[in-house]
Design a protein around this motif. Structure first.
Motif, short mmCIF file in Angstrom:
data_model
loop_
_atom_site.label_atom_id
_atom_site.label_comp_id
_atom_site.label_asym_id
_atom_site.label_seq_id
_atom_site.Cartn_x
_atom_site.Cartn_y
_atom_site.Cartn_z
N THR A 149 36.83 -5.38 -56.23
CA THR A 149 37.86 -6.14 -55.51
C THR A 149 38.12 -5.59 -54.11
O THR A 149 39.03 -6.06 -53.42
CB THR A 149 39.18 -6.16 -56.31
OG1 THR A 149 39.62 -4.81 -56.51
CG2 THR A 149 39.00 -6.86 -57.65
N GLY A 150 37.36 -4.57 -53.69
CA GLY A 150 37.46 -4.09 -52.32
C GLY A 150 38.32 -2.87 -52.09
O GLY A 150 38.61 -2.52 -50.94
N THR A 173 26.43 0.81 -42.75
CA THR A 173 25.17 0.13 -43.10
C THR A 173 24.66 0.62 -44.45
O THR A 173 24.31 -0.18 -45.32
CB THR A 173 24.11 0.37 -42.01
OG1 THR A 173 24.62 -0.14 -40.78
CG2 THR A 173 22.81 -0.36 -42.34
N GLN A 174 24.66 1.92 -44.65
CA GLN A 174 24.22 2.49 -45.93
C GLN A 174 25.18 2.10 -47.05
O GLN A 174 24.76 1.80 -48.17
CB GLN A 174 24.12 4.00 -45.81
CG GLN A 174 23.57 4.68 -47.04
CD GLN A 174 23.52 6.19 -46.90
OE1 GLN A 174 24.00 6.75 -45.92
NE2 GLN A 174 22.96 6.84 -47.89
N LEU A 175 26.45 2.08 -46.75
CA LEU A 175 27.46 1.72 -47.74
C LEU A 175 27.31 0.27 -48.21
O LEU A 175 27.54 -0.04 -49.38
CB LEU A 175 28.85 1.94 -47.15
CG LEU A 175 30.02 2.08 -48.10
CD1 LEU A 175 29.77 3.12 -49.16
CD2 LEU A 175 31.28 2.40 -47.32
N ARG A 176 26.87 -0.60 -47.33
CA ARG A 176 26.66 -2.01 -47.70
C ARG A 176 25.61 -2.15 -48.81
O ARG A 176 25.65 -3.11 -49.57
CB ARG A 176 26.26 -2.83 -46.48
CG ARG A 176 27.43 -3.14 -45.59
CD ARG A 176 27.06 -4.12 -44.48
NE ARG A 176 28.20 -4.37 -43.65
CZ ARG A 176 28.22 -4.24 -42.33
NH1 ARG A 176 27.12 -3.88 -41.69
NH2 ARG A 176 29.31 -4.47 -41.66
N ASP A 177 24.67 -1.19 -48.89
CA ASP A 177 23.69 -1.22 -49.98
C ASP A 177 24.37 -1.10 -51.34
O ASP A 177 23.87 -1.62 -52.33
CB ASP A 177 22.67 -0.08 -49.82
CG ASP A 177 21.75 -0.28 -48.63
OD1 ASP A 177 21.61 -1.43 -48.15
OD2 ASP A 177 21.16 0.72 -48.18
N PHE A 178 25.50 -0.41 -51.38
CA PHE A 178 26.25 -0.24 -52.62
C PHE A 178 27.28 -1.35 -52.82
O PHE A 178 27.47 -1.85 -53.91
CB PHE A 178 26.95 1.12 -52.65
CG PHE A 178 26.01 2.27 -52.63
CD1 PHE A 178 25.43 2.73 -53.80
CD2 PHE A 178 25.67 2.90 -51.43
CE1 PHE A 178 24.54 3.80 -53.79
CE2 PHE A 178 24.79 3.96 -51.41
CZ PHE A 178 24.22 4.41 -52.58
N LYS A 238 27.36 -4.37 -51.41
CA LYS A 238 26.80 -5.73 -51.37
C LYS A 238 27.77 -6.67 -50.64
O LYS A 238 28.08 -6.45 -49.50
CB LYS A 238 26.48 -6.25 -52.77
CG LYS A 238 25.60 -5.35 -53.58
CD LYS A 238 24.19 -5.33 -53.08
CE LYS A 238 23.32 -4.50 -54.00
NZ LYS A 238 22.32 -3.76 -53.30
N GLU A 239 28.29 -7.68 -51.32
CA GLU A 239 29.16 -8.67 -50.69
C GLU A 239 30.64 -8.26 -50.71
O GLU A 239 31.50 -8.99 -50.21
CB GLU A 239 29.00 -10.04 -51.36
CG GLU A 239 29.61 -10.15 -52.75
CD GLU A 239 28.83 -9.49 -53.89
OE1 GLU A 239 29.40 -9.32 -54.96
OE2 GLU A 239 27.65 -9.12 -53.68
#
Length: 116
Positions: A49-50, A87-92, A94-95
């Motif tokens: 949930t962010g 950028t690396q964190l977005r791999d974990f 996702k959306e």
């Protein structure tokens, strides 16, 4: 090690305790721990949930002003780390969009830590 209201902690035991509580509290929100050995990128874990979480335990029972400075510096450092590693964190993540960053510490002695 420091003695807090609900126990005695060092950095490792504090993070372990936080992980147990976060997994229980946010199970329905899909809490996910990020193992520190890979570099935590400014967070210890996140929910679907962010919500993202960072743990910090002071090394000793500091004077209130010194404790404030150490906690303030930790927050500043980790927020910069979060931004640097987005950028690396977005791999974990996702959306998942980060909506809340939570700082978990077993003790604080200065209300200025919460001033905006």
């Amino acid at each position: 090690m420091i003695k807090a209201k609900y126990g005695t902690y060092d950095g490792n035991s504090w993070e372990e305790r936080c992980q147990v509580y976060l997994k229980l509290k946010f199970e329905n929100e899909g809490y996910q721990e990020l193992p520190a050995w890979q570099g935590d990128m400014g967070i210890e874990g996140f929910t679907r949930t962010g919500k993202v979480f960072q743990c910090y335990c002071p090394d000793e029972d500091y004077d209130p002003n010194i404790l404030y400075e150490k906690q303030r510096d930790k927050i500043t450092t980790d927020l910069k780390k979060l931004e640097k590693n987005i950028t690396q964190l977005r791999d974990f993540l996702k959306e998942i969009r980060i909506v809340q960053w939570v700082f978990l510490t077993p003790i604080y002695k200065n209300k200025e830590l919460f001033a905006r």
